[in-house]
Design an enzyme around this catalytic site. Structure first.
Site, short mmCIF file in Angstrom:
data_model
loop_
_atom_site.label_atom_id
_atom_site.label_comp_id
_atom_site.label_asym_id
_atom_site.label_seq_id
_atom_site.Cartn_x
_atom_site.Cartn_y
_atom_site.Cartn_z
N GLU A 142 41.74 33.96 21.59
CA GLU A 142 42.35 32.89 22.38
C GLU A 142 43.86 33.06 22.47
OE1 GLU A 142 40.60 31.17 24.30
OE2 GLU A 142 38.71 31.75 23.35
N HIS A 145 45.32 35.33 25.15
CA HIS A 145 45.51 34.75 26.49
C HIS A 145 46.93 34.24 26.69
CE1 HIS A 145 41.47 34.99 28.11
NE2 HIS A 145 40.97 34.51 26.98
#
EC number: 3.5.1.88
Length: 176
Positions: A142, A145
């Site tokens: 995550e 990103h």
């Protein structure tokens, strides 16, 4: 509100996200609610704000059980603003990853096995935790990103990258 998830090829996924500067605002709370709703709708285990076109260093993750990762242990539900990751050893571990922004595909990705991550909750309170295994993998995925990086760029052996239905025919075809 459920948002559309940007897909690989969209240039917005390649940007470095801006830090969250204002905490505990109605706008931030609404964004987080929308992200959890979007993640649940897509059956994800995590979601970063840039995946829905919001240029902020904000990630959410966590699940009890997930059809896309049926063998994965539960990961605590977490909201993390302005995260920082610190590897706690040099040990790397290969693991299969998918991504809501790279639908239908999986790849074998090396990640640090044991990390410390820190950041802030939506109220601006500091969070610091250690994670290992799948939990550590989700956090690293995550947070990538937020620096404009998608997991396929981390794959070392492209023979270990392909369509989920081909690599894992036993999986639910709707899982990715």
């Amino acid at each position: 509100m459920i948002h559309a998830i940007l897909k690989m090829g969209d240039p917005r996924l390649l940007r470095v996200a801006a830090p969250v500067e204002r905490y505990d605002t109605p706008e931030l709370r609404a964004l987080i609610d929308d992200m959890f709703e979007t993640m649940a709708h897509a059956q994800g285990v995590g979601l970063a704000a840039p995946q829905i076109g919001v240029d902020l260093q904000l990630v959410i993750f966590g699940f009890e059980r997930n059809d896309r990762y049926p063998d994965a242990p539960a990961v605590p539900r977490t909201i993390l603003c302005n995260p920082v990751i610190e590897p706690l050893s040099d040990e790397m571990e290969d693991g299969w990853e998918g991504c809501l922004s790279v639908p239908g595909l999986r790849g074998l990705v090396p990640r640090y096995r044991h990390i410390r991550y820190s950041g802030y909750d939506p109220a601006g309170q500091r969070i610091e935790r250690e994670a290992e295994g799948f939990h550590a993998r989700v956090v690293q995925h995550e947070c990538d990103h937020l620096i404009g990086r998608l997991y396929p760029t981390r794959i070392r052996d492209l023979t270990k990258f392909g369509y989920t239905e081909v690599l894992f025919p036993e999986m639910d075809p709707n899982a990715d």
